[in-house]
Design a protein around this motif. Sequence first.
Motif, short mmCIF file in Angstrom:
data_model
loop_
_atom_site.label_atom_id
_atom_site.label_comp_id
_atom_site.label_asym_id
_atom_site.label_seq_id
_atom_site.Cartn_x
_atom_site.Cartn_y
_atom_site.Cartn_z
N ALA A 140 -26.03 28.93 -30.13
CA ALA A 140 -26.60 27.69 -29.59
C ALA A 140 -25.64 26.52 -29.79
O ALA A 140 -25.49 25.68 -28.90
CB ALA A 140 -27.94 27.41 -30.26
N GLU A 141 -24.99 26.47 -30.93
CA GLU A 141 -24.02 25.39 -31.17
C GLU A 141 -22.83 25.49 -30.20
O GLU A 141 -22.37 24.49 -29.66
CB GLU A 141 -23.52 25.46 -32.62
N GLU A 142 -22.36 26.72 -29.96
CA GLU A 142 -21.25 26.91 -29.02
C GLU A 142 -21.66 26.51 -27.61
O GLU A 142 -20.89 25.89 -26.87
CB GLU A 142 -20.78 28.37 -29.04
N VAL A 143 -22.90 26.86 -27.24
CA VAL A 143 -23.40 26.49 -25.91
C VAL A 143 -23.50 24.98 -25.79
O VAL A 143 -23.12 24.39 -24.78
CB VAL A 143 -24.76 27.18 -25.63
N ARG A 144 -23.99 24.33 -26.82
CA ARG A 144 -24.13 22.87 -26.80
C ARG A 144 -22.76 22.20 -26.64
O ARG A 144 -22.64 21.13 -26.06
CB ARG A 144 -24.81 22.42 -28.10
N GLU A 145 -21.70 22.88 -27.13
CA GLU A 145 -20.34 22.36 -27.00
C GLU A 145 -19.73 22.68 -25.62
O GLU A 145 -18.61 22.28 -25.35
CB GLU A 145 -19.45 22.95 -28.10
N GLY A 146 -20.48 23.40 -24.77
CA GLY A 146 -20.01 23.65 -23.42
C GLY A 146 -19.65 25.08 -23.10
O GLY A 146 -19.16 25.37 -22.01
N ASN A 147 -19.86 26.00 -24.01
CA ASN A 147 -19.52 27.41 -23.78
C ASN A 147 -20.76 28.21 -23.44
O ASN A 147 -21.48 28.64 -24.33
CB ASN A 147 -18.84 28.00 -25.03
N GLU A 148 -21.02 28.40 -22.17
CA GLU A 148 -22.17 29.18 -21.75
C GLU A 148 -21.99 30.63 -22.20
O GLU A 148 -20.87 31.11 -22.33
CB GLU A 148 -22.33 29.10 -20.24
N LYS A 149 -23.10 31.31 -22.43
CA LYS A 149 -23.06 32.70 -22.90
C LYS A 149 -23.84 33.59 -21.94
O LYS A 149 -24.87 33.19 -21.40
CB LYS A 149 -23.69 32.83 -24.30
N ILE A 150 -23.34 34.79 -21.76
CA ILE A 150 -24.05 35.81 -21.01
C ILE A 150 -24.55 36.83 -22.03
O ILE A 150 -23.77 37.40 -22.78
CB ILE A 150 -23.12 36.51 -19.98
N ILE A 151 -25.85 37.03 -22.04
CA ILE A 151 -26.45 38.00 -22.95
C ILE A 151 -26.62 39.30 -22.18
O ILE A 151 -27.16 39.31 -21.07
CB ILE A 151 -27.83 37.51 -23.47
N THR A 152 -26.15 40.39 -22.76
CA THR A 152 -26.24 41.69 -22.10
C THR A 152 -27.31 42.55 -22.74
O THR A 152 -27.66 42.39 -23.90
CB THR A 152 -24.89 42.44 -22.15
N ARG A 153 -27.81 43.46 -21.95
CA ARG A 153 -28.78 44.44 -22.44
C ARG A 153 -28.38 45.78 -21.85
O ARG A 153 -28.23 45.91 -20.63
CB ARG A 153 -30.19 44.07 -21.97
N ASN A 154 -28.17 46.74 -22.70
CA ASN A 154 -27.69 48.06 -22.27
C ASN A 154 -26.41 47.95 -21.45
O ASN A 154 -26.21 48.66 -20.47
CB ASN A 154 -28.77 48.81 -21.48
N GLY A 155 -25.55 47.02 -21.85
CA GLY A 155 -24.25 46.87 -21.20
C GLY A 155 -24.27 46.12 -19.88
O GLY A 155 -23.25 45.95 -19.24
N GLU A 156 -25.44 45.65 -19.45
CA GLU A 156 -25.58 44.94 -18.17
C GLU A 156 -25.95 43.48 -18.44
O GLU A 156 -26.65 43.18 -19.40
CB GLU A 156 -26.71 45.58 -17.33
N SER A 157 -25.50 42.58 -17.57
CA SER A 157 -25.90 41.17 -17.68
C SER A 157 -27.42 41.09 -17.67
O SER A 157 -28.09 41.76 -16.89
CB SER A 157 -25.35 40.36 -16.52
N TYR A 158 -27.97 40.28 -18.58
CA TYR A 158 -29.43 40.21 -18.72
C TYR A 158 -29.92 38.78 -18.54
O TYR A 158 -30.73 38.51 -17.65
CB TYR A 158 -29.81 40.77 -20.10
N VAL A 159 -29.47 37.85 -19.37
CA VAL A 159 -29.83 36.44 -19.25
C VAL A 159 -28.61 35.60 -19.62
O VAL A 159 -27.65 36.09 -20.19
CB VAL A 159 -31.03 36.05 -20.16
N ALA A 160 -28.71 34.30 -19.31
CA ALA A 160 -27.65 33.36 -19.68
C ALA A 160 -28.20 32.34 -20.67
O ALA A 160 -29.36 31.95 -20.58
CB ALA A 160 -27.11 32.66 -18.45
N LEU A 161 -27.36 31.93 -21.58
CA LEU A 161 -27.71 30.88 -22.53
C LEU A 161 -26.84 29.67 -22.16
O LEU A 161 -25.62 29.74 -22.22
CB LEU A 161 -27.41 31.36 -23.96
N ILE A 162 -27.51 28.60 -21.69
CA ILE A 162 -26.78 27.41 -21.26
C ILE A 162 -27.41 26.17 -21.88
O ILE A 162 -28.59 26.18 -22.25
CB ILE A 162 -26.72 27.26 -19.72
N ASP A 163 -26.64 25.12 -21.95
CA ASP A 163 -27.11 23.84 -22.46
C ASP A 163 -28.23 23.32 -21.56
O ASP A 163 -28.12 23.37 -20.33
CB ASP A 163 -25.93 22.86 -22.48
#
Length: 96
Positions: A22-45
């Motif tokens: 969450a701190e990294e995202v707040r600094e501008g680094n969006e995250k892609i969360i994977t599930r079973n090796g596939e894109s699942y959701v994104a974590l964004i500010d």
Amino acid sequence: MSISSKDIVPLNQVRARFTKLAEEVREGNEKIITRNGESYVALIDARRLDHYHRLEREHIHLSLLEEASRGWADVEVGRFLSVAETRVKYKKSKPR
């Protein structure tokens, strides 16, 4: 913003690392969360999400204006149907 391999996080690691992520995202680094090796959701500010929503609404408004402009151009050159013609064209057959 481009996503790098460090911005891809397996779902099973998110709980343990959530505060740091969450701190990294707040600094501008969006995250892609994977599930079973596939894109699942994104974590964004949340601020960026608001921005994305504003852009989406603006795009919708611009599309509507463009469509209205095309419609007005049709009217100006006489390319339109009367109410009666429109009713005949789109008349629904009554269900039996």
